[in-house]
Write a protein that holds these residues in place. Structure first.
Motif, PDB file in Angstrom:
ATOM      1  N   ARG A   1      29.893  -6.137  34.992  1.00  0.00           N
ATOM      2  CA  ARG A   1      29.615  -6.562  36.358  1.00  0.00           C
ATOM      3  C   ARG A   1      30.895  -6.607  37.191  1.00  0.00           C
ATOM      4  O   ARG A   1      31.953  -6.984  36.716  1.00  0.00           O
ATOM      5  CB  ARG A   1      28.953  -7.932  36.370  1.00  0.00           C
ATOM      6  CG  ARG A   1      27.585  -7.943  35.713  1.00  0.00           C
ATOM      7  CD  ARG A   1      26.847  -9.231  36.000  1.00  0.00           C
ATOM      8  NE  ARG A   1      25.521  -9.246  35.374  1.00  0.00           N
ATOM      9  CZ  ARG A   1      24.504  -9.984  35.790  1.00  0.00           C
ATOM     10  NH1 ARG A   1      24.660 -10.794  36.824  1.00  0.00           N
ATOM     11  NH2 ARG A   1      23.340  -9.943  35.177  1.00  0.00           N
ATOM     12  N   CYS A   2      30.750  -6.224  38.453  1.00  0.00           N
ATOM     13  CA  CYS A   2      31.813  -6.369  39.435  1.00  0.00           C
ATOM     14  C   CYS A   2      31.473  -7.532  40.368  1.00  0.00           C
ATOM     15  O   CYS A   2      30.318  -7.958  40.448  1.00  0.00           O
ATOM     16  CB  CYS A   2      31.963  -5.092  40.267  1.00  0.00           C
ATOM     17  SG  CYS A   2      32.538  -3.646  39.353  1.00  0.00           S
ATOM     18  N   GLN A   3      32.472  -8.016  41.065  1.00  0.00           N
ATOM     19  CA  GLN A   3      32.255  -8.994  42.116  1.00  0.00           C
ATOM     20  C   GLN A   3      32.207  -8.265  43.458  1.00  0.00           C
ATOM     21  O   GLN A   3      32.697  -7.147  43.596  1.00  0.00           O
ATOM     22  CB  GLN A   3      33.389 -10.023  42.114  1.00  0.00           C
ATOM     23  CG  GLN A   3      33.565 -10.741  40.797  1.00  0.00           C
ATOM     24  CD  GLN A   3      32.308 -11.471  40.352  1.00  0.00           C
ATOM     25  OE1 GLN A   3      31.685 -12.167  41.156  1.00  0.00           O
ATOM     26  NE2 GLN A   3      31.939 -11.324  39.084  1.00  0.00           N
ATOM     27  N   ARG A   4      31.609  -8.899  44.449  1.00  0.00           N
ATOM     28  CA  ARG A   4      31.492  -8.247  45.748  1.00  0.00           C
ATOM     29  C   ARG A   4      32.852  -7.870  46.314  1.00  0.00           C
ATOM     30  O   ARG A   4      33.004  -6.844  46.976  1.00  0.00           O
ATOM     31  CB  ARG A   4      30.745  -9.159  46.724  1.00  0.00           C
ATOM     32  CG  ARG A   4      29.276  -9.332  46.370  1.00  0.00           C
ATOM     33  CD  ARG A   4      28.563 -10.228  47.362  1.00  0.00           C
ATOM     34  NE  ARG A   4      27.179 -10.458  46.945  1.00  0.00           N
ATOM     35  CZ  ARG A   4      26.337 -11.259  47.562  1.00  0.00           C
ATOM     36  NH1 ARG A   4      26.737 -11.913  48.644  1.00  0.00           N
ATOM     37  NH2 ARG A   4      25.108 -11.417  47.127  1.00  0.00           N
TER      38      ARG A   4
ATOM     39  N   HIS B   1      24.649   4.445  46.246  1.00  0.00           N
ATOM     40  CA  HIS B   1      23.758   3.292  46.358  1.00  0.00           C
ATOM     41  C   HIS B   1      23.814   2.500  45.062  1.00  0.00           C
ATOM     42  O   HIS B   1      24.184   3.016  44.009  1.00  0.00           O
ATOM     43  CB  HIS B   1      22.322   3.709  46.676  1.00  0.00           C
ATOM     44  CG  HIS B   1      21.666   4.538  45.614  1.00  0.00           C
ATOM     45  ND1 HIS B   1      22.057   5.820  45.304  1.00  0.00           N
ATOM     46  CD2 HIS B   1      20.623   4.261  44.788  1.00  0.00           C
ATOM     47  CE1 HIS B   1      21.302   6.298  44.344  1.00  0.00           C
ATOM     48  NE2 HIS B   1      20.407   5.370  44.010  1.00  0.00           N
ATOM     49  N   ALA B   2      23.409   1.230  45.153  1.00  0.00           N
ATOM     50  CA  ALA B   2      23.608   0.292  44.053  1.00  0.00           C
ATOM     51  C   ALA B   2      22.445   0.284  43.070  1.00  0.00           C
ATOM     52  O   ALA B   2      21.761  -0.729  42.902  1.00  0.00           O
ATOM     53  CB  ALA B   2      23.848  -1.110  44.598  1.00  0.00           C
ATOM     54  N   HIS B   3      22.223   1.404  42.391  1.00  0.00           N
ATOM     55  CA  HIS B   3      21.276   1.469  41.287  1.00  0.00           C
ATOM     56  C   HIS B   3      22.029   1.811  40.009  1.00  0.00           C
ATOM     57  O   HIS B   3      23.029   2.534  40.033  1.00  0.00           O
ATOM     58  CB  HIS B   3      20.174   2.502  41.558  1.00  0.00           C
ATOM     59  CG  HIS B   3      19.156   2.029  42.545  1.00  0.00           C
ATOM     60  ND1 HIS B   3      18.240   2.866  43.151  1.00  0.00           N
ATOM     61  CD2 HIS B   3      18.895   0.777  43.032  1.00  0.00           C
ATOM     62  CE1 HIS B   3      17.472   2.158  43.966  1.00  0.00           C
ATOM     63  NE2 HIS B   3      17.850   0.906  43.907  1.00  0.00           N
ATOM     64  N   VAL B   4      21.519   1.323  38.902  1.00  0.00           N
ATOM     65  CA  VAL B   4      22.255   1.365  37.639  1.00  0.00           C
ATOM     66  C   VAL B   4      22.711   2.764  37.248  1.00  0.00           C
ATOM     67  O   VAL B   4      23.814   2.946  36.727  1.00  0.00           O
ATOM     68  CB  VAL B   4      21.413   0.730  36.505  1.00  0.00           C
ATOM     69  CG1 VAL B   4      20.099   1.471  36.296  1.00  0.00           C
ATOM     70  CG2 VAL B   4      22.200   0.658  35.201  1.00  0.00           C
ATOM     71  N   ASP B   5      21.895   3.781  37.499  1.00  0.00           N
ATOM     72  CA  ASP B   5      22.247   5.133  37.083  1.00  0.00           C
ATOM     73  C   ASP B   5      23.244   5.799  38.035  1.00  0.00           C
ATOM     74  O   ASP B   5      23.591   6.969  37.844  1.00  0.00           O
ATOM     75  CB  ASP B   5      21.002   6.013  36.928  1.00  0.00           C
ATOM     76  CG  ASP B   5      20.094   6.021  38.152  1.00  0.00           C
ATOM     77  OD1 ASP B   5      20.146   5.058  38.935  1.00  0.00           O
ATOM     78  OD2 ASP B   5      19.336   6.992  38.320  1.00  0.00           O
ATOM     79  N   HIS B   6      23.717   5.039  39.008  1.00  0.00           N
ATOM     80  CA  HIS B   6      24.685   5.593  39.955  1.00  0.00           C
ATOM     81  C   HIS B   6      25.996   4.811  40.019  1.00  0.00           C
ATOM     82  O   HIS B   6      26.991   5.351  40.518  1.00  0.00           O
ATOM     83  CB  HIS B   6      24.058   5.689  41.347  1.00  0.00           C
ATOM     84  CG  HIS B   6      22.926   6.663  41.393  1.00  0.00           C
ATOM     85  ND1 HIS B   6      23.079   7.994  41.708  1.00  0.00           N
ATOM     86  CD2 HIS B   6      21.602   6.511  41.095  1.00  0.00           C
ATOM     87  CE1 HIS B   6      21.924   8.615  41.618  1.00  0.00           C
ATOM     88  NE2 HIS B   6      21.004   7.729  41.244  1.00  0.00           N
ATOM     89  N   PHE B   7      26.005   3.560  39.517  1.00  0.00           N
ATOM     90  CA  PHE B   7      27.290   2.848  39.583  1.00  0.00           C
ATOM     91  C   PHE B   7      27.554   1.961  38.369  1.00  0.00           C
ATOM     92  O   PHE B   7      28.348   1.043  38.421  1.00  0.00           O
ATOM     93  CB  PHE B   7      27.385   2.039  40.885  1.00  0.00           C
ATOM     94  CG  PHE B   7      26.784   0.650  40.856  1.00  0.00           C
ATOM     95  CD1 PHE B   7      27.581  -0.470  41.047  1.00  0.00           C
ATOM     96  CD2 PHE B   7      25.422   0.457  40.676  1.00  0.00           C
ATOM     97  CE1 PHE B   7      27.047  -1.749  41.037  1.00  0.00           C
ATOM     98  CE2 PHE B   7      24.870  -0.811  40.667  1.00  0.00           C
ATOM     99  CZ  PHE B   7      25.694  -1.926  40.851  1.00  0.00           C
ATOM    100  N   LEU B   8      26.948   2.284  37.242  1.00  0.00           N
ATOM    101  CA  LEU B   8      27.129   1.458  36.045  1.00  0.00           C
ATOM    102  C   LEU B   8      28.604   1.275  35.699  1.00  0.00           C
ATOM    103  O   LEU B   8      29.019   0.197  35.278  1.00  0.00           O
ATOM    104  CB  LEU B   8      26.387   2.090  34.862  1.00  0.00           C
ATOM    105  CG  LEU B   8      26.508   1.334  33.539  1.00  0.00           C
ATOM    106  CD1 LEU B   8      25.796  -0.019  33.619  1.00  0.00           C
ATOM    107  CD2 LEU B   8      25.937   2.154  32.380  1.00  0.00           C
ATOM    108  N   HIS B   9      29.414   2.325  35.881  1.00  0.00           N
ATOM    109  CA  HIS B   9      30.811   2.268  35.454  1.00  0.00           C
ATOM    110  C   HIS B   9      31.766   1.889  36.575  1.00  0.00           C
ATOM    111  O   HIS B   9      32.988   2.124  36.461  1.00  0.00           O
ATOM    112  CB  HIS B   9      31.222   3.613  34.864  1.00  0.00           C
ATOM    113  CG  HIS B   9      30.430   4.001  33.659  1.00  0.00           C
ATOM    114  ND1 HIS B   9      30.359   3.223  32.532  1.00  0.00           N
ATOM    115  CD2 HIS B   9      29.648   5.087  33.405  1.00  0.00           C
ATOM    116  CE1 HIS B   9      29.582   3.802  31.630  1.00  0.00           C
ATOM    117  NE2 HIS B   9      29.133   4.930  32.140  1.00  0.00           N
ATOM    118  N   ALA B  10      31.267   1.278  37.638  1.00  0.00           N
ATOM    119  CA  ALA B  10      32.151   0.881  38.736  1.00  0.00           C
ATOM    120  C   ALA B  10      33.261  -0.045  38.268  1.00  0.00           C
ATOM    121  O   ALA B  10      34.382  -0.015  38.798  1.00  0.00           O
ATOM    122  CB  ALA B  10      31.331   0.216  39.845  1.00  0.00           C
ATOM    123  N   CYS B  11      32.982  -0.848  37.245  1.00  0.00           N
ATOM    124  CA  CYS B  11      33.981  -1.801  36.749  1.00  0.00           C
ATOM    125  C   CYS B  11      35.242  -1.104  36.231  1.00  0.00           C
ATOM    126  O   CYS B  11      36.318  -1.712  36.193  1.00  0.00           O
ATOM    127  CB  CYS B  11      33.377  -2.674  35.650  1.00  0.00           C
ATOM    128  SG  CYS B  11      32.782  -1.741  34.213  1.00  0.00           S
TER     129      CYS B  11
END
Length: 269
Positions: free
Chosen positions: A108-111, A66-76
């Protein structure tokens, strides 16, 4: 106090690693024969990719619960690979980037960086290792669980809590009726799937085995949570006031069996 670049990593089973960051956010790495899948990223600092390279030499894809900071901060860091997220959460990216602007600065990532997943999407890691997606809208509209079909392990993020309940007060959470329906659907699916262990998004919160506060996630947690939603909707359970740090919408806490949650007044519908 832990340093922000502190990580715990442990191989719990062959090809399955449990990791923690300084904020007690849990993330997990699953290996197949061809590639590995990272489930969530936590929000620790330091050289995140170097830490993962110590665990596997296989190409890594990222699956976000899910898209909360503590779960996808490093998606970039995984834009050159594949990043899976449910479209109902990618639609709310700007809201979460703005909520935690300082954390996401330069990250930040883009959609279009995300590969959409929905109920029964399957991620093939090779060698018969497949990971199936199960939808659990509630904590966020696009919350999902990832089911390792060969190892019989389920990874639920924050969708059913991690032993001390679900935080439904966060902006973007669904109504309690939608959450109840999602829980009942999930419980039905799990009655047909062999699940040896459920891992939440903050594993430390389940407590230590043998202690009075030990509350690991089970099918009973899910059915209790669904019943708790039903009783709150019907006005049949006592709730206590809770803190809502986001806005003026009154918040409450309620408990039933193995389940507990904090929710907004506006979600009682």
């Amino acid at each position: 106090m832990r340093r922000k670049d502190w990580y715990l990593t442990e191989e719990r089973e062959p090809g399955f690693f449990h990791c923690e960051d300084y904020e007690d956010a849990s993330f997990y790495l699953l290996e197949g024969t061809e590639k590995a899948l990272l489930i969530d990223t936590g929000m620790g600092e330091g050289d995140f990719r170097a830490m993962l390279r110590k665990l596997t030499d296989k190409p890594i894809e990222l699956a976000v619960t899910h898209a909360h900071v503590d779960h996808f901060l490093h998606a970039c860091l995984f834009r050159d690979s594949t990043v899976y997220m449910h479209p109902r959460d990618t639609e709310k990216l700007d809201q979460w980037y703005d909520c935690f602007a300082s954390d996401f600065e330069g990250r930040r990532c883009q959609r279009e960086d995300f590969t959409p997943i929905t109920e029964d999407s399957v991620i093939d890691l090779g060698g018969g290792y497949t990971v199936r997606v199960l939808e659990i809208p509630g904590h966020t509209p696009g919350s999902v669980a990832f089911y390792d079909e060969k190892r019989e392990l389920l990874f639920t993020g924050d969708a059913i809590g991690s032993g001390i309940g679900v935080w439904m007060v966060v902006p973007g959470g669904t109504t309690l009726s939608e959450y109840r329906d999602a829980l009942l659907h999930l419980a039905g699916r799990l009655r047909t799937l062999p699940v040896r262990r459920i891992y939440g998004g903050h594993l430390i919160q389940e407590g230590e085995p043998g202690t009075a506060h030990y509350n690991p996630l089970t099918l009973e947690t899910i059915t209790d949570m669904a019943q708790l939603c039903e009783k709150v909707l019907a006005g049949e359970i006592d709730s206590t006031p809770a803190n809502n740090p986001f806005d003026e919408d009154p918040a409450f806490r309620a408990e039933l069996g193995k389940a507990s949650m904090e929710y907004r007044l506006s979600q009682i519908r």
